[in-house]
Design an enzyme around this catalytic site. Structure first.
Site, PDB file in Angstrom:
ATOM      1  N   GLY A   4       0.627  -0.731  -0.044  1.00 41.38           N
ATOM      2  CA  GLY A   4       0.298   0.199   0.487  1.00 41.38           C
ATOM      3  C   GLY A   4       0.553   1.594  -0.162  1.00 41.38           C
ATOM      4  O   GLY A   4       0.431   2.655   0.447  1.00 41.38           O
ATOM      5  N   TYR A  49      -5.905   2.266 -10.944  1.00 38.63           N
ATOM      6  CA  TYR A  49      -6.085   3.770 -11.039  1.00 38.63           C
ATOM      7  C   TYR A  49      -7.317   3.474 -10.949  1.00 38.63           C
ATOM      8  O   TYR A  49      -7.948   4.576 -10.227  1.00 38.63           O
ATOM      9  CB  TYR A  49      -5.263   4.219 -11.958  1.00 38.63           C
ATOM     10  CG  TYR A  49      -3.663   4.101 -12.126  1.00 38.63           C
ATOM     11  CD1 TYR A  49      -2.961   4.365 -11.001  1.00 38.63           C
ATOM     12  CD2 TYR A  49      -3.057   3.815 -12.828  1.00 38.63           C
ATOM     13  CE1 TYR A  49      -1.862   4.305 -10.676  1.00 38.63           C
ATOM     14  CE2 TYR A  49      -1.438   3.974 -13.416  1.00 38.63           C
ATOM     15  CZ  TYR A  49      -0.867   4.214 -11.537  1.00 38.63           C
ATOM     16  OH  TYR A  49       0.429   3.930 -11.463  1.00 38.63           O
TER      17      TYR A  49
END
Lengths: 235, 235
Positions: free
Chosen positions: A170, A206
């Site tokens: 992350g 994305y």
């Protein structure tokens, strides 16, 4: 009719034994503004990025070229670098922010397994206020761009990189979020970057975060001899 | 065998008449740095550009938003605008350059026919040192970008526009060349911009000038609510 069955014998888990110790390894993270003293680490990270993209032969950045072109103006006004640092001990509280516009972002994550960083020594952070186990794990380089239609600036993310042993935790999202948060704080309209069209995993990542992929636009690049030639035109 | 034919009678063009007066109308051009006083013209040009792209409903730029975000730092360090001016009389010699880094570029072209500019009054230049017939014909807005692989800056051209009555005269090339020349002068590595993939005429024009169209790259954009949401992530 059979007598009622006796209650089942308690399993070991149901005895009065204490709860097992929570499993996990804390990792302390910090995102801060890079300075000129970070150039040696940034240089190494850029070359790791070039290797990762199989473009090492296109990478001519040197410590000298980076030093002479980065950190020559206040952060966010031009080319800006955030550094991701990682530590097994908490970061000291910030006695002062580096710049009024940005305070380092600290966060703690819990890992299932500790991370073995084979390059810990190479990437040991040079921040003197921190403990000895702080390492640089990645960076993001961005700069203001401008939308004439919005009549306001945004940020363009040129490159982002997390070292191999720290991936899939992350941290890329943390770096990109830090840029987005800064854009919002400054009242900017957009954050933009480029992705290769065959990198479907990145595109899905994305799109899941709410970004739009502009399918119709292509980037044009004038460089080397063509740039030199075009700089002296005859109408 | 017939006698030799007499020499042909001279045609009118072969007589002693003087050469015809060269046909053509000179047009004097200048590319200069824009300043805050150009914002009203830039604002109108941006809205003409939006109409040209059929994107007028996406254009929210106002004179106020442009004034508060442009010309806040020295030219070339951030968002920079070149203005194209046109005149039927020569521009006065430059007594001083606006900035040491850039001297206005003047050039004279010869037109077959004079141009009727229906918006000459609206786009009358506000440069007090010039004659009364100087008009603003277009602009280019660009800013520094950065290549981590080259370890040096370039320029990104966000938008370029030439008013309708001045198109197909080479003014777009003049504006783009001025940016390329400035990039070379500053030792920058690239000039980049974006083009729509269906705009085959533009792509041919760019490829003919030596630019590469990066077919594999796509631009990602995070804006509006998605930008706000991503600025406050949970890892």
């Amino acid at each position: 009719m059979a007598a009622a069955a006796p209650p089942p014998a308690p399993t070991p888990a149901a005895t009065a034994l204490p709860d097992p110790t929570p499993i996990g390894y804390p990792l302390f993270t910090r995102i801060r503004l890079a300075t000129a003293s970070d150039v040696p680490h940034i240089h190494k990270l850029i070359h790791q990025l070039a290797n990762f993209k199989h473009l090492a032969n296109h990478c001519s950045a040197t410590e000298a070229s980076l030093s002479s072109t980065l950190f020559t103006s206040p952060p966010f006004q031009s080319f800006t670098v955030f550094i991701l640092e990682l530590s097994h001990t908490p970061f000291p509280p910030q006695l002062h922010t580096q710049y009024s516009l940005f305070s380092p972002i600290t966060q703690t994550i819990t890992l299932d397994l500790p991370i073995d960083d084979p390059e810990a020594e190479t990437f040991k952070s040079n921040d003197k206020d921190c403990g000895f186990d702080v390492v640089v794990g990645g960076f993001v380089l961005f700069f203001p761009n401008y939308s004439t239609f919005l009549g306001k600036p945004g940020f363009y993310v040129e490159d982002m990189f997390v070292r191999e042993c720290y991936r899939r935790k992350g941290f890329g999202k943390m770096l990109l979020s830090a840029v987005a948060a800064q854009a919002v704080k400054m009242g900017y309209g957009r954050v933009e970057w480029a992705v290769l069209d065959w990198n479907v995993n990145a595109i899905k990542f994305y799109e899941d975060m709410g970004a739009k992929v502009l399918q119709e636009w292509r980037i044009c690049r004038l460089t080397d001899e063509a740039l030199q030639a075009y700089a002296n035109p005859a109408i």
